[in-house]
Design an enzyme around this catalytic site. Structure first.
Site, mmCIF file in Angstrom:
data_model
loop_
_atom_site.group_PDB
_atom_site.id
_atom_site.type_symbol
_atom_site.label_atom_id
_atom_site.label_comp_id
_atom_site.label_asym_id
_atom_site.label_seq_id
_atom_site.Cartn_x
_atom_site.Cartn_y
_atom_site.Cartn_z
ATOM 1 N N ILE A 9 -61.478 69.483 0.992
ATOM 2 C CA ILE A 9 -60.549 70.005 -0.008
ATOM 3 C C ILE A 9 -61.279 70.881 -1.021
ATOM 4 O O ILE A 9 -60.644 71.635 -1.751
ATOM 5 C CB ILE A 9 -59.790 68.876 -0.736
ATOM 6 C CG1 ILE A 9 -60.734 68.016 -1.570
ATOM 7 C CG2 ILE A 9 -58.991 68.032 0.239
ATOM 8 C CD1 ILE A 9 -60.014 67.062 -2.509
ATOM 9 N N ASP A 10 -62.610 70.790 -1.075
ATOM 10 C CA ASP A 10 -63.376 71.544 -2.069
ATOM 11 C C ASP A 10 -63.568 73.001 -1.692
ATOM 12 O O ASP A 10 -63.913 73.830 -2.536
ATOM 13 C CB ASP A 10 -64.750 70.908 -2.281
ATOM 14 C CG ASP A 10 -64.665 69.512 -2.864
ATOM 15 O OD1 ASP A 10 -63.714 69.263 -3.629
ATOM 16 O OD2 ASP A 10 -65.531 68.679 -2.552
ATOM 17 N N ARG B 199 -67.451 68.542 -6.849
ATOM 18 C CA ARG B 199 -68.773 68.109 -7.306
ATOM 19 C C ARG B 199 -69.628 69.276 -7.790
ATOM 20 O O ARG B 199 -70.172 69.262 -8.888
ATOM 21 C CB ARG B 199 -69.517 67.388 -6.185
ATOM 22 C CG ARG B 199 -68.897 66.084 -5.736
ATOM 23 C CD ARG B 199 -69.591 65.538 -4.512
ATOM 24 N NE ARG B 199 -70.993 65.269 -4.758
ATOM 25 C CZ ARG B 199 -71.473 64.137 -5.262
ATOM 26 N NH1 ARG B 199 -70.664 63.162 -5.571
ATOM 27 N NH2 ARG B 199 -72.770 63.965 -5.442
ATOM 28 N N GLU C 88 -64.667 67.517 -11.648
ATOM 29 C CA GLU C 88 -65.460 66.305 -11.835
ATOM 30 C C GLU C 88 -66.948 66.616 -11.996
ATOM 31 O O GLU C 88 -67.693 65.822 -12.565
ATOM 32 C CB GLU C 88 -65.265 65.352 -10.664
ATOM 33 C CG GLU C 88 -65.745 65.899 -9.323
ATOM 34 C CD GLU C 88 -65.499 64.935 -8.169
ATOM 35 O OE1 GLU C 88 -65.180 63.765 -8.426
ATOM 36 O OE2 GLU C 88 -65.648 65.369 -7.024
#
Length: 365
Positions: free
Chosen positions: A142-143, A187, A238
């Site tokens: 999904i990133d 991330r 995040e």
């Protein structure tokens, strides 16, 4: 008729919308055009370390799974056969069980393996290919941060979910004159936060590629106040962090046997706590978490995943082992598995960021 083969299929790493669509595409084309036989490897590479976690994968198994999220094969991000966590004398230790994988693949009489996953899954596939296992791959995350492809399936669905969440927070933020901080997955790459932040009308977008200054965010909120806008929406990845600070860590790598990476979490709270020293407005943090991964895949992700699933069989047919499918310049192509690294990042000087800034969106820099 092309040669029929016995192929293993596994899904590894985190789940994402579109995995079932890809499995369906692989099996349906494989059966109808090639006469292939498929073996479902359950829970990622765990199913090749512990071969009882395998089962036949037939066309009947793929009926009705196109709109379903998750994966009918299960997945795991803690099943790296090169660093497999086992208990010895009451302690967790990591062992190289890759030879076991090769032996079990031979026992299953696999002619090849289709690995569906992100950089971890595909990197493991590449290492197994170097040891002699015939592996091809399909990229997902999904990133959207894999360097070998322009887009991964799962991203479009997650982007839509995050956008809808931001849309919903607007009304409650305005009703209570609050600052809403929305923590979104990502991330090292901020594609998901950037796109959904723009689509959802966020006032501030904070991504890992641009360390933020609290003063800049405070000034943006105060400017909105002077314009009679008594609420603000902050979309934060995040992996975003304040300039001179560090990413927020929820769990250390050494606390997760077999994982090898830290689990991030808390970036939204860190930002909220920093802002609380400078503004009087109430601040609320919403962590979208695994909501972003689940649910029905979008039409775009279903199509891309299906095309990936069909295309990967061309690699099998042509003997292009140790390669993966990829989307480049709008076309489904092939790329070496070694290119499946998490190296794509948002360009802080790129058009998307530049245009967002030109509309008044703050990136905290």
């Amino acid at each position: 008729m092309p040669q029929s083969l016995r192929l293993g299929v596994l899904t590894g790493g985190g789940d994402c919308p579109g995995l079932n669509a890809l499995i369906r595409g692989v099996v349906k084309r494989g059966v109808h055009e090639f006469g292939h036989e498929f073996v479902g490897i359950e829970n990622g590479y765990m199913g090749l370390v512990e071969p009882e976690l395998t089962r036949p994968l037939t066309e009947e198994d793929t009926r009705g799974i196109l709109p379903k999220g998750g994966t009918i094969l299960g997945t795991s991000n803690k099943a790296n056969p090169f660093e497999y966590a086992v208990q010895e004398n009451g302690k967790w230790v990591e062992k190289d069980l890759s030879d076991e994988v090769l032996r079990h693949a031979a026992e299953l009489k696999l002619d090849g393996l289709i690995a569906i996953g992100g950089d971890g899954t595909l990197t493991i596939g590449h290492k197994l290919a170097q040891k002699g296992l015939k592996v091809v791959g399909c990229p997902k995350t999904i990133d959207n941060d894999l360097s070998g492809t322009d887009q991964t399936f799962g991203f479009d669905t997650a982007r839509g979910i995050c956008t809808e969440a931001i849309d919903r927070l607007h009304s409650t933020a305005e009703a209570h004159d609050r600052v809403m901080v929305v923590e979104i997955m990502g991330r090292h790459a901020g594609f998901l936060t950037l796109d959904s932040g723009i689509a959802g009308g966020a006032d501030v977008i904070l991504i890992p590629e641009i360390p933020y200054k609290v003063e800049s965010i405070v000034e943006k909120i105060r400017r909105r106040g002077r314009r009679k806008r008594s609420f603000s929406i902050i979309a934060i990845a995040e992996g975003a962090y304040p300039a001179g600070g560090n990413v927020a860590v929820a769990e250390k790598a050494e606390d997760i046997p077999g994982r090898g990476v830290v689990r991030l979490g808390g970036a939204g709270k860190v930002c909220a706590d920093l802002l609380a020293h400078h503004i009087e407005a109430e601040i609320r943090v919403t962590v979208l978490g695994h909501l972003q991964r689940g649910g029905t895949p979008s039409a775009a992700d279903r199509v891309l995943a299906t095309l990936y699933g069909c295309k990967v069989l061309d690699l099998v047919r042509d003997g292009q082992w140790d390669h993966m499918v990829a989307l480049r310049n709008g076309k489904i192509v092939t790329a070496p598995l070694s290119e499946s690294r998490k190296e794509r990042r948002v360009d802080p000087s790129g058009e998307t960021v530049r245009f967002a800034k030109s509309m008044g969106i703050s990136f905290g820099d």
